[in-house]
Design a protein around this motif. Structure first.
Motif, PDB file in Angstrom:
ATOM      1  N   HIS A  25       0.424  11.660 -10.880  1.00  0.00           N
ATOM      2  CA  HIS A  25      -0.197  12.669 -11.747  1.00  0.00           C
ATOM      3  C   HIS A  25       0.763  13.823 -12.018  1.00  0.00           C
ATOM      4  O   HIS A  25       0.907  14.287 -13.150  1.00  0.00           O
ATOM      5  CB  HIS A  25      -1.483  13.188 -11.104  1.00  0.00           C
ATOM      6  CG  HIS A  25      -2.168  14.254 -11.906  1.00  0.00           C
ATOM      7  ND1 HIS A  25      -2.791  13.980 -13.113  1.00  0.00           N
ATOM      8  CD2 HIS A  25      -2.309  15.596 -11.701  1.00  0.00           C
ATOM      9  CE1 HIS A  25      -3.297  15.107 -13.602  1.00  0.00           C
ATOM     10  NE2 HIS A  25      -3.017  16.102 -12.775  1.00  0.00           N
TER      11      HIS A  25
ATOM     12  N   GLN B  95       1.914   1.937  -3.517  1.00  0.00           N
ATOM     13  CA  GLN B  95       0.716   2.372  -4.226  1.00  0.00           C
ATOM     14  C   GLN B  95       0.370   3.821  -3.888  1.00  0.00           C
ATOM     15  O   GLN B  95       0.025   4.607  -4.765  1.00  0.00           O
ATOM     16  CB  GLN B  95      -0.465   1.459  -3.868  1.00  0.00           C
ATOM     17  CG  GLN B  95      -1.759   1.811  -4.606  1.00  0.00           C
ATOM     18  CD  GLN B  95      -2.904   0.882  -4.219  1.00  0.00           C
ATOM     19  OE1 GLN B  95      -2.700  -0.141  -3.574  1.00  0.00           O
ATOM     20  NE2 GLN B  95      -4.104   1.252  -4.615  1.00  0.00           N
ATOM     21  N   GLU B  96       0.507   4.170  -2.617  1.00  0.00           N
ATOM     22  CA  GLU B  96       0.227   5.550  -2.206  1.00  0.00           C
ATOM     23  C   GLU B  96       1.239   6.523  -2.783  1.00  0.00           C
ATOM     24  O   GLU B  96       0.901   7.671  -3.091  1.00  0.00           O
ATOM     25  CB  GLU B  96       0.211   5.632  -0.675  1.00  0.00           C
ATOM     26  CG  GLU B  96      -1.003   4.945  -0.054  1.00  0.00           C
ATOM     27  CD  GLU B  96      -0.903   4.866   1.466  1.00  0.00           C
ATOM     28  OE1 GLU B  96       0.116   5.339   2.020  1.00  0.00           O
ATOM     29  OE2 GLU B  96      -1.828   4.326   2.101  1.00  0.00           O
TER      30      GLU B  96
ATOM     31  N   LYS C 138       0.827  -1.205   0.000  1.00  0.00           N
ATOM     32  CA  LYS C 138       0.000   0.000   0.000  1.00  0.00           C
ATOM     33  C   LYS C 138       0.863   1.258   0.000  1.00  0.00           C
ATOM     34  O   LYS C 138       0.456   2.290  -0.525  1.00  0.00           O
ATOM     35  CB  LYS C 138      -0.921   0.001   1.220  1.00  0.00           C
ATOM     36  CG  LYS C 138      -2.024  -1.058   1.178  1.00  0.00           C
ATOM     37  CD  LYS C 138      -2.925  -0.937   2.395  1.00  0.00           C
ATOM     38  CE  LYS C 138      -4.038  -1.984   2.341  1.00  0.00           C
ATOM     39  NZ  LYS C 138      -4.920  -1.894   3.535  1.00  0.00           N
TER      40      LYS C 138
ATOM     41  N   TRP D  78       2.728   6.221  -5.752  1.00  0.00           N
ATOM     42  CA  TRP D  78       2.323   6.429  -7.143  1.00  0.00           C
ATOM     43  C   TRP D  78       1.078   7.303  -7.210  1.00  0.00           C
ATOM     44  O   TRP D  78       0.969   8.179  -8.084  1.00  0.00           O
ATOM     45  CB  TRP D  78       2.075   5.087  -7.829  1.00  0.00           C
ATOM     46  CG  TRP D  78       3.316   4.297  -8.095  1.00  0.00           C
ATOM     47  CD1 TRP D  78       3.682   3.117  -7.512  1.00  0.00           C
ATOM     48  CD2 TRP D  78       4.367   4.620  -9.013  1.00  0.00           C
ATOM     49  NE1 TRP D  78       4.893   2.689  -7.994  1.00  0.00           N
ATOM     50  CE2 TRP D  78       5.350   3.594  -8.934  1.00  0.00           C
ATOM     51  CE3 TRP D  78       4.596   5.677  -9.888  1.00  0.00           C
ATOM     52  CZ2 TRP D  78       6.509   3.595  -9.684  1.00  0.00           C
ATOM     53  CZ3 TRP D  78       5.766   5.679 -10.647  1.00  0.00           C
ATOM     54  CH2 TRP D  78       6.696   4.650 -10.539  1.00  0.00           C
ATOM     55  N   GLU D  79       0.136   7.086  -6.300  1.00  0.00           N
ATOM     56  CA  GLU D  79      -1.084   7.899  -6.313  1.00  0.00           C
ATOM     57  C   GLU D  79      -0.791   9.353  -5.955  1.00  0.00           C
ATOM     58  O   GLU D  79      -1.403  10.271  -6.505  1.00  0.00           O
ATOM     59  CB  GLU D  79      -2.109   7.314  -5.331  1.00  0.00           C
ATOM     60  CG  GLU D  79      -2.693   5.977  -5.786  1.00  0.00           C
ATOM     61  CD  GLU D  79      -3.601   5.356  -4.737  1.00  0.00           C
ATOM     62  OE1 GLU D  79      -3.657   5.911  -3.609  1.00  0.00           O
ATOM     63  OE2 GLU D  79      -4.232   4.332  -5.038  1.00  0.00           O
ATOM     64  N   LYS D  80       0.150   9.562  -5.039  1.00  0.00           N
ATOM     65  CA  LYS D  80       0.482  10.917  -4.597  1.00  0.00           C
ATOM     66  C   LYS D  80       1.227  11.700  -5.667  1.00  0.00           C
ATOM     67  O   LYS D  80       0.938  12.875  -5.918  1.00  0.00           O
ATOM     68  CB  LYS D  80       1.328  10.838  -3.323  1.00  0.00           C
ATOM     69  CG  LYS D  80       1.926  12.156  -2.849  1.00  0.00           C
ATOM     70  CD  LYS D  80       0.881  13.073  -2.271  1.00  0.00           C
ATOM     71  CE  LYS D  80       1.534  14.327  -1.681  1.00  0.00           C
ATOM     72  NZ  LYS D  80       0.524  15.268  -1.152  1.00  0.00           N
TER      73      LYS D  80
END
Length: 440
Positions: free
Chosen positions: A424, A416-417, A413, A419-421
């Motif tokens: 973009h 994953q966080e 996680k 990459w999400e943070k």
């Protein structure tokens, strides 16, 4: 394998066939999303050439100390200067291929054997690096450090070789505790290889402890080495060898906005109390305060509040998001420390990638209460080129991050966080640079 991904994975490999502009375009335009990241080429370790020991004499030291060498009377500066020039002239011109490593002359000028400064395994060696334009900075850094150092020097022209030996001729009496390593490259376009130079300097550290720092930073307070060594010796904490000890970094502002002349050395604070007072009056400021993620987790406010604290360090609980951009200057235990990622050249993710890997490998961070470092602000030239370097390094960093994700299985996680943070934003930078290249 999809054709587009195949092109992407070999984009870096075709750099020697392209101009700098086309190389940048080839890398950036093949990246469509976070799942399509250029594959890092397999590159052998940088070539290392051992110095001809016929011109060096070896002296053993007492038990538990490091063996050092001295330049013999037959080894003259002119001989060394000419030898290094011949080495450099034998190199082919390389203006495009970032995957060809510079030639490394490790321990080109060894640390001198001085009985009063013999090293033992628990000593701390400063690891620094510079180009041939920064010898004034190096002299100031070494003056305030006043201890053993391992310094890598980047030379990309015969003039750079002469500049070093002119510096050596003038200052060699005060350089007896310094081991110099030469990193040679024939280029007029490739960016400064920060991480190769950092790694070469770190490889030259003979002891178990190092201070990793850039040449523009001055370790403080004055005569930092002896006090810092005593402090590290006296720290008693679990996992000391798996902790990176941070020197909070500060900036000394330019005397005139836009001036290329840095503030004088007299502007450096003499103590932590001075640093706190100067920060409160604006004469000093946290380093790169315009980008808090780089140094902000140091917790400057806490450091300044503990002027008379009996505690040697305070821990910081860094999280995985903060670790991505965190890049402090640290004292660390050398055995088994990760290596710098030398694929990264120029501006962007160079130091932070090393420190993120340390975090992923389980290292902790603690801030030294009684030590710090200071940087003299100066203008940064070639901002457009820095943007290009950052865009290229961003693609390499994303590949490295995926590699680290396999090497150090943190909580899935957390990756994953990350990459999400940042995904973009990273994609937006890539697309912006792609548009700029297409308009060019």
């Amino acid at each position: 394998m999809k054709p587009k991904k195949l092109v992407s994975r070999f984009a870096i490999g075709v750099l020697p066939l392209l101009s700098y502009y086309h190389a940048t375009k080839a890398i950036l335009t093949t990246v469509k999303d976070l799942g399509d990241v250029p594959f890092l080429p397999t590159i052998p370790a940088p070539p290392v050439v051992k110095v001809n020991e016929e011109n060096l004499s070896t002296k053993s030291t007492s038990s538990g100390s490091i063996t050092t060498r001295t330049l013999s009377s037959t080894s003259t500066t002119s001989f060394l200067r000419d030898s290094v020039k011949l080495r450099w002239k034998s190199l082919p011109l390389n203006n495009h291929n970032r995957t060809i490593r510079p030639l490394v002359l490790q321990n080109a000028i060894p640390r001198q054997s001085v009985s009063s400064t013999l090293l033992n395994k628990n000593d701390i060696v400063l690891a620094s690096h510079l180009s041939a334009t920064k010898f004034v900075n190096l002299r100031l850094q070494l003056e305030y450090w006043n201890g053993p150092a391992s310094v890598s020097v980047y030379m990309k022209s015969v003039q750079d070789v002469d500049a070093f030996f002119d510096f050596w001729d003038t200052n060699q009496g005060s350089l007896k505790q310094i081991a110099f390593h030469f990193v040679l490259e024939s280029t007029t376009k490739l960016p400064y290889p920060y991480n190769t130079l950092r790694q070469v300097a770190l490889d030259g550290v003979e002891t178990d402890w190092f201070l990793a720092i850039d040449v523009d930073l001055v370790p403080l307070p004055r005569n930092c080495h002896s006090a810092l060594k005593l402090e590290i010796d006296n720290i008693d904490m679990p996992s000391k060898n798996r902790t990176l000890f941070i020197l909070p970094a500060f900036s000394v502002p330019q005397q005139e906005e836009g001036s290329r002349t840095p503030a004088p050395a007299s502007m450096l604070p003499a103590s932590k109390a001075d640093a706190v007072a100067m920060t409160q009056t604006g004469q000093l400021k946290p380093f790169h305060s315009d980008f808090p993620p780089a140094y902000g987790p140091t917790s400057y406010q806490k450091w300044m509040e503990q002027v008379h604290s009996p505690h040697q360090v305070y821990p910081i609980n860094l999280n995985h998001i903060e670790a991505v951009n965190f890049e402090p200057y640290v004292v660390g235990y050398k055995p088994n420390i990760p290596r710098y990622w030398e694929e990264l050249r120029g501006f962007g993710f160079d130091k932070s990638s090393f420190l993120f890997e340390c975090y992923a490998a389980g290292y902790k961070y603690a801030v030294l209460n009684n030590f710090f470092c200071a940087h003299f602000d100066h203008p940064y030239p070639y901002r457009s080129r820095r943007r290009e370097e950052f865009a290229i390094n961003l693609q390499i960093w994303k590949s490295l991050l995926r590699l680290l994700q396999k090497r150090y299985p943190l909580d899935p996680k957390q990756y994953q966080e990350i990459w999400e943070k940042f995904g973009h934003k990273w994609n937006r930078i890539t697309k912006s640079m792609t548009r700029r290249i297409r308009r060019a």
